[in-house]
Scaffold this motif. Structure first.
Motif, PDB file in Angstrom:
ATOM      1  N   ASP A   1      37.792 -41.574 -14.463  1.00 35.79           N
ATOM      2  CA  ASP A   1      38.572 -41.118 -15.748  1.00 35.79           C
ATOM      3  C   ASP A   1      39.218 -42.058 -16.469  1.00 35.79           C
ATOM      4  O   ASP A   1      39.687 -42.069 -17.735  1.00 35.79           O
ATOM      5  CB  ASP A   1      39.176 -39.645 -15.333  1.00 35.79           C
ATOM      6  CG  ASP A   1      38.210 -38.527 -15.034  1.00 35.79           C
ATOM      7  OD1 ASP A   1      37.141 -38.814 -15.304  1.00 35.79           O
ATOM      8  OD2 ASP A   1      38.691 -37.594 -14.400  1.00 35.79           O
ATOM      9  N   GLY A   2      40.156 -42.870 -15.543  1.00 30.27           N
ATOM     10  CA  GLY A   2      41.113 -43.674 -16.118  1.00 30.27           C
ATOM     11  C   GLY A   2      40.400 -45.073 -16.600  1.00 30.27           C
ATOM     12  O   GLY A   2      41.052 -45.708 -17.759  1.00 30.27           O
ATOM     13  N   PHE A   3      39.356 -45.615 -16.027  1.00 33.31           N
ATOM     14  CA  PHE A   3      38.663 -46.668 -16.550  1.00 33.31           C
ATOM     15  C   PHE A   3      37.250 -46.860 -16.575  1.00 33.31           C
ATOM     16  O   PHE A   3      36.857 -47.099 -17.758  1.00 33.31           O
ATOM     17  CB  PHE A   3      39.059 -47.740 -15.445  1.00 33.31           C
ATOM     18  CG  PHE A   3      38.436 -49.113 -15.730  1.00 33.31           C
ATOM     19  CD1 PHE A   3      38.774 -49.822 -16.837  1.00 33.31           C
ATOM     20  CD2 PHE A   3      37.395 -49.550 -14.763  1.00 33.31           C
ATOM     21  CE1 PHE A   3      38.461 -51.273 -16.889  1.00 33.31           C
ATOM     22  CE2 PHE A   3      36.957 -50.985 -15.125  1.00 33.31           C
ATOM     23  CZ  PHE A   3      37.324 -51.676 -16.187  1.00 33.31           C
ATOM     24  N   ASP A   4      36.408 -46.286 -15.630  1.00 34.59           N
ATOM     25  CA  ASP A   4      34.904 -46.681 -15.761  1.00 34.59           C
ATOM     26  C   ASP A   4      34.315 -45.775 -17.024  1.00 34.59           C
ATOM     27  O   ASP A   4      33.670 -46.373 -17.873  1.00 34.59           O
ATOM     28  CB  ASP A   4      34.234 -46.088 -14.607  1.00 34.59           C
ATOM     29  CG  ASP A   4      34.831 -46.934 -13.251  1.00 34.59           C
ATOM     30  OD1 ASP A   4      36.167 -46.975 -12.804  1.00 34.59           O
ATOM     31  OD2 ASP A   4      34.044 -47.561 -12.590  1.00 34.59           O
TER      32      ASP A   4
ATOM     33  N   LEU B   1      25.189 -47.547 -29.418  1.00 31.77           N
ATOM     34  CA  LEU B   1      24.254 -46.882 -28.567  1.00 31.77           C
ATOM     35  C   LEU B   1      24.685 -45.351 -28.675  1.00 31.77           C
ATOM     36  O   LEU B   1      25.891 -45.139 -28.663  1.00 31.77           O
ATOM     37  CB  LEU B   1      24.222 -47.624 -27.271  1.00 31.77           C
ATOM     38  CG  LEU B   1      24.005 -48.801 -26.963  1.00 31.77           C
ATOM     39  CD1 LEU B   1      24.026 -49.388 -25.608  1.00 31.77           C
ATOM     40  CD2 LEU B   1      22.348 -49.333 -27.555  1.00 31.77           C
ATOM     41  N   PRO B   2      23.753 -44.533 -28.480  1.00 32.74           N
ATOM     42  CA  PRO B   2      23.909 -42.935 -28.850  1.00 32.74           C
ATOM     43  C   PRO B   2      24.288 -42.480 -27.120  1.00 32.74           C
ATOM     44  O   PRO B   2      24.626 -41.286 -27.227  1.00 32.74           O
ATOM     45  CB  PRO B   2      22.423 -42.571 -29.048  1.00 32.74           C
ATOM     46  CG  PRO B   2      21.692 -43.580 -28.417  1.00 32.74           C
ATOM     47  CD  PRO B   2      22.276 -45.035 -28.281  1.00 32.74           C
ATOM     48  N   TRP B   3      24.315 -43.123 -26.298  1.00 36.63           N
ATOM     49  CA  TRP B   3      24.572 -42.713 -24.888  1.00 36.63           C
ATOM     50  C   TRP B   3      26.186 -42.080 -24.866  1.00 36.63           C
ATOM     51  O   TRP B   3      27.324 -42.698 -25.415  1.00 36.63           O
ATOM     52  CB  TRP B   3      24.578 -43.443 -24.010  1.00 36.63           C
ATOM     53  CG  TRP B   3      23.451 -44.205 -23.807  1.00 36.63           C
ATOM     54  CD1 TRP B   3      22.635 -45.500 -24.214  1.00 36.63           C
ATOM     55  CD2 TRP B   3      21.838 -43.610 -23.434  1.00 36.63           C
ATOM     56  NE1 TRP B   3      21.473 -45.624 -24.257  1.00 36.63           N
ATOM     57  CE2 TRP B   3      20.980 -44.208 -23.830  1.00 36.63           C
ATOM     58  CE3 TRP B   3      21.664 -42.307 -23.038  1.00 36.63           C
ATOM     59  CZ2 TRP B   3      19.670 -44.109 -23.260  1.00 36.63           C
ATOM     60  CZ3 TRP B   3      20.294 -41.697 -22.629  1.00 36.63           C
ATOM     61  CH2 TRP B   3      19.290 -42.933 -22.931  1.00 36.63           C
ATOM     62  N   ASP B   4      26.575 -41.038 -24.003  1.00 36.72           N
ATOM     63  CA  ASP B   4      27.664 -40.476 -23.671  1.00 36.72           C
ATOM     64  C   ASP B   4      27.723 -39.790 -22.407  1.00 36.72           C
ATOM     65  O   ASP B   4      26.604 -39.787 -21.914  1.00 36.72           O
ATOM     66  CB  ASP B   4      28.462 -39.698 -24.825  1.00 36.72           C
ATOM     67  CG  ASP B   4      27.665 -38.334 -25.322  1.00 36.72           C
ATOM     68  OD1 ASP B   4      26.730 -38.094 -24.355  1.00 36.72           O
ATOM     69  OD2 ASP B   4      27.741 -38.130 -26.403  1.00 36.72           O
ATOM     70  N   PHE B   5      28.578 -39.048 -21.972  1.00 39.93           N
ATOM     71  CA  PHE B   5      28.526 -38.133 -20.942  1.00 39.93           C
ATOM     72  C   PHE B   5      28.605 -36.541 -21.223  1.00 39.93           C
ATOM     73  O   PHE B   5      29.149 -35.916 -20.273  1.00 39.93           O
ATOM     74  CB  PHE B   5      30.065 -38.562 -19.815  1.00 39.93           C
ATOM     75  CG  PHE B   5      29.942 -39.984 -19.390  1.00 39.93           C
ATOM     76  CD1 PHE B   5      29.219 -40.460 -18.369  1.00 39.93           C
ATOM     77  CD2 PHE B   5      30.639 -40.999 -20.197  1.00 39.93           C
ATOM     78  CE1 PHE B   5      29.346 -41.578 -17.994  1.00 39.93           C
ATOM     79  CE2 PHE B   5      30.678 -42.271 -19.943  1.00 39.93           C
ATOM     80  CZ  PHE B   5      29.920 -42.756 -18.764  1.00 39.93           C
ATOM     81  N   SER B   6      28.159 -36.330 -22.396  1.00 43.83           N
ATOM     82  CA  SER B   6      27.916 -34.852 -22.374  1.00 43.83           C
ATOM     83  C   SER B   6      27.218 -34.225 -21.468  1.00 43.83           C
ATOM     84  O   SER B   6      26.203 -34.893 -21.170  1.00 43.83           O
ATOM     85  CB  SER B   6      27.486 -34.566 -23.865  1.00 43.83           C
ATOM     86  OG  SER B   6      26.235 -35.116 -24.057  1.00 43.83           O
ATOM     87  N   GLY B   7      27.466 -32.871 -21.027  1.00 41.03           N
ATOM     88  CA  GLY B   7      26.689 -31.997 -20.248  1.00 41.03           C
ATOM     89  C   GLY B   7      26.776 -33.021 -18.540  1.00 41.03           C
ATOM     90  O   GLY B   7      26.270 -32.333 -17.700  1.00 41.03           O
ATOM     91  N   ILE B   8      27.830 -33.776 -18.343  1.00 42.30           N
ATOM     92  CA  ILE B   8      28.097 -34.119 -17.154  1.00 42.30           C
ATOM     93  C   ILE B   8      29.518 -33.997 -16.749  1.00 42.30           C
ATOM     94  O   ILE B   8      30.232 -34.045 -17.464  1.00 42.30           O
ATOM     95  CB  ILE B   8      28.105 -35.802 -17.243  1.00 42.30           C
ATOM     96  CG1 ILE B   8      26.303 -36.393 -17.635  1.00 42.30           C
ATOM     97  CG2 ILE B   8      28.331 -36.298 -15.561  1.00 42.30           C
ATOM     98  CD1 ILE B   8      25.440 -35.740 -16.421  1.00 42.30           C
ATOM     99  N   LYS B   9      29.512 -33.266 -15.609  1.00 40.39           N
ATOM    100  CA  LYS B   9      30.969 -32.960 -14.857  1.00 40.39           C
ATOM    101  C   LYS B   9      31.541 -34.152 -14.258  1.00 40.39           C
ATOM    102  O   LYS B   9      30.613 -34.754 -13.308  1.00 40.39           O
ATOM    103  CB  LYS B   9      30.950 -31.894 -14.015  1.00 40.39           C
ATOM    104  CG  LYS B   9      32.085 -31.244 -13.451  1.00 40.39           C
ATOM    105  CD  LYS B   9      32.033 -30.283 -12.151  1.00 40.39           C
ATOM    106  CE  LYS B   9      33.205 -30.042 -11.703  1.00 40.39           C
ATOM    107  NZ  LYS B   9      33.050 -28.920 -10.401  1.00 40.39           N
ATOM    108  N   SER B  10      32.610 -34.756 -14.546  1.00 38.54           N
ATOM    109  CA  SER B  10      33.463 -35.630 -13.932  1.00 38.54           C
ATOM    110  C   SER B  10      34.189 -35.198 -12.704  1.00 38.54           C
ATOM    111  O   SER B  10      35.015 -34.286 -12.891  1.00 38.54           O
ATOM    112  CB  SER B  10      34.170 -36.539 -15.055  1.00 38.54           C
ATOM    113  OG  SER B  10      35.008 -37.643 -14.333  1.00 38.54           O
ATOM    114  N   MET B  11      34.105 -35.734 -11.649  1.00 42.69           N
ATOM    115  CA  MET B  11      34.984 -35.496 -10.450  1.00 42.69           C
ATOM    116  C   MET B  11      35.745 -36.969 -10.135  1.00 42.69           C
ATOM    117  O   MET B  11      35.016 -37.678  -9.526  1.00 42.69           O
ATOM    118  CB  MET B  11      34.108 -34.909  -9.297  1.00 42.69           C
ATOM    119  CG  MET B  11      34.903 -33.908  -8.438  1.00 42.69           C
ATOM    120  SD  MET B  11      36.056 -34.661  -7.497  1.00 42.69           S
ATOM    121  CE  MET B  11      35.089 -35.409  -6.288  1.00 42.69           C
ATOM    122  N   ASP B  12      36.939 -37.007 -10.205  1.00 42.69           N
ATOM    123  CA  ASP B  12      37.478 -38.274  -9.978  1.00 42.69           C
ATOM    124  C   ASP B  12      38.299 -38.205  -8.559  1.00 42.69           C
ATOM    125  O   ASP B  12      39.285 -37.298  -8.509  1.00 42.69           O
ATOM    126  CB  ASP B  12      38.703 -38.626 -11.281  1.00 42.69           C
ATOM    127  CG  ASP B  12      39.175 -39.825 -11.020  1.00 42.69           C
ATOM    128  OD1 ASP B  12      39.252 -40.536  -9.928  1.00 42.69           O
ATOM    129  OD2 ASP B  12      39.579 -40.437 -12.028  1.00 42.69           O
TER     130      ASP B  12
END
Length: 367
Positions: free
Chosen positions: A91-94, A107-118
């Protein structure tokens, strides 16, 4: 671009189901030529995932500078098959880094629909309580009794990658790939650290309550309220913490709390001090409706510091008011107390709230 796919012989001691459905979880780590997503480049993305009862590895390596966009397309296309992204300080870097590289190439890519677990952010609030020197992956590994030697750090590998681009030396290639693979393999091994947030955030049940006397280092006897608490979660490694007047020890599914009771005189401060007089000779405050009958020479207007009445007895500390009236040793004190003879810990909700406040108190920085 070079793509690596292979099975891994890994084990994990933490139930993946607590994070989500195992087949929907993707662990990932990236390697870059710097910290800035605007001015450095991405050269390696590695992922591991659990399917059909085994761990699998996939890596995308930029063997030329022009391969970076291909890395991004490959990773985000692969990510569509998962719903939870697990990482260490991602969440802080990658994640921000990848967003910036996508923006750089439009590029059209993002993390929508993805749950992040740090993992880093999940554990960070408990650093002090667990006695961790820091919240780096290596410190967590050492806490869990996992020891591995890293030949080079990510920063030290930057010139290695730059030399690889010039020489395409196979030895350098394997050094870069294996470093990322080792970091990825380390993620399942540190998952048991998540048992501590699970344990500490679970609702505790009161198993036993007792009073005992102990002597401090100076030989002064103190009276402790002992609480034995039970959780539905277990921790792999015991831990202990102390911050006067609270101490704790946790082992397996139990939390043991020792709370030092206070015997003496405390003050109950009234917030609406403008409605009170302070009587210096009696060292107490009284409401103006009564104070009007006191000789003017024996009274002064109360201030926030002098608007109190005193009470003598045995008191239990409470980091935030759970029971009223709350009392203090001094006006500036943040720690309050309640009359021990009037409180009960048998109500499950009150007990859980009180334990949660004690743990919060132990985790807080010293002022």
């Amino acid at each position: 671009m070079i793509t690596i796919n292979k099975p891994l012989g890994l084990s994990h001691a933490y139930p993946l189901e607590r994070i989500g459905k195992p087949e929907e979880i993707l662990f990932f780590d990236i390697e870059t030529t710097g910290f800035s997503g605007e001015y450095s480049r991405l050269y390696l993305i590695g992922c591991i995932y659990f399917r059909e009862g085994r761990w699998n590895l996939v890596q995308w390596f930029a063997d030329t500078p022009e391969s970076e966009t291909e890395l991004l397309h490959s990773f985000f296309s692969f990510l569509k098959g998962f719903r939870i992204l697990v990482h260490f300080n991602g969440d802080g870097f990658d994640l921000p880094y990848l967003r910036k590289r996508c923006a750089h190439y439009s590029l059209p890519w993002d993390f929508s629909g993805i749950k992040s677990m740090d993992i880093y952010r999940k554990v960070k609030p408990y650093r002090k309580l667990l006695g961790l020197e820091n919240v780096k992956q290596k410190a967590i590994e050492q806490f869990l009794g996992i020891f591995r030697e890293d030949a080079l750090s990510g920063g030290e590998l930057i010139p290695v990658y730059q030399e690889y681009l010039l020489t395409h030396d196979t030895r350098l290639y394997h050094l870069l790939i294996l470093h990322n693979e080792d970091d990825l393999k380390g993620m399942p091994s540190i998952l048991p650290i998540l048992s501590y947030p699970d344990f500490l955030e679970s609702p505790f049940r009161l198993v036993r309550q007792d009073i005992r006397r102990e002597k401090e280092e100076k030989g002064i006897p103190v009276e402790l309220l002992g609480l034995t608490c039970e959780s539905d979660c277990r921790i792999p490694i015991p831990f202990s913490a102390q911050k006067t007047p609270v101490r704790c020890h946790a082992e397996n599914s139990r939390l043991f709390l020792g709370i030092q009771l206070f015997h003496g005189t405390l003050k109950h401060f009234y917030p609406n001090y403008k409605d009170y007089y302070y009587l210096p000779y009696e060292d107490t405050a009284i409401h103006k409706s009564v104070g009007e009958y006191v000789d003017k020479a024996a009274r002064v207007r109360a201030t926030a510091k002098t608007c109190y009445t005193k009470q003598e007895g045995c008191f239990i500390p409470q980091p935030e008011p759970v029971w009223e009236p709350s009392l203090k040793k001094d006006w500036k004190d943040t720690l309050t107390y309640a009359d021990f003879s009037r409180i009960s810990l048998q109500d499950p909700e009150i007990f859980r709230r009180y334990v949660a406040l004690l743990l919060k108190y132990l985790m807080a920085k010293e002022r």
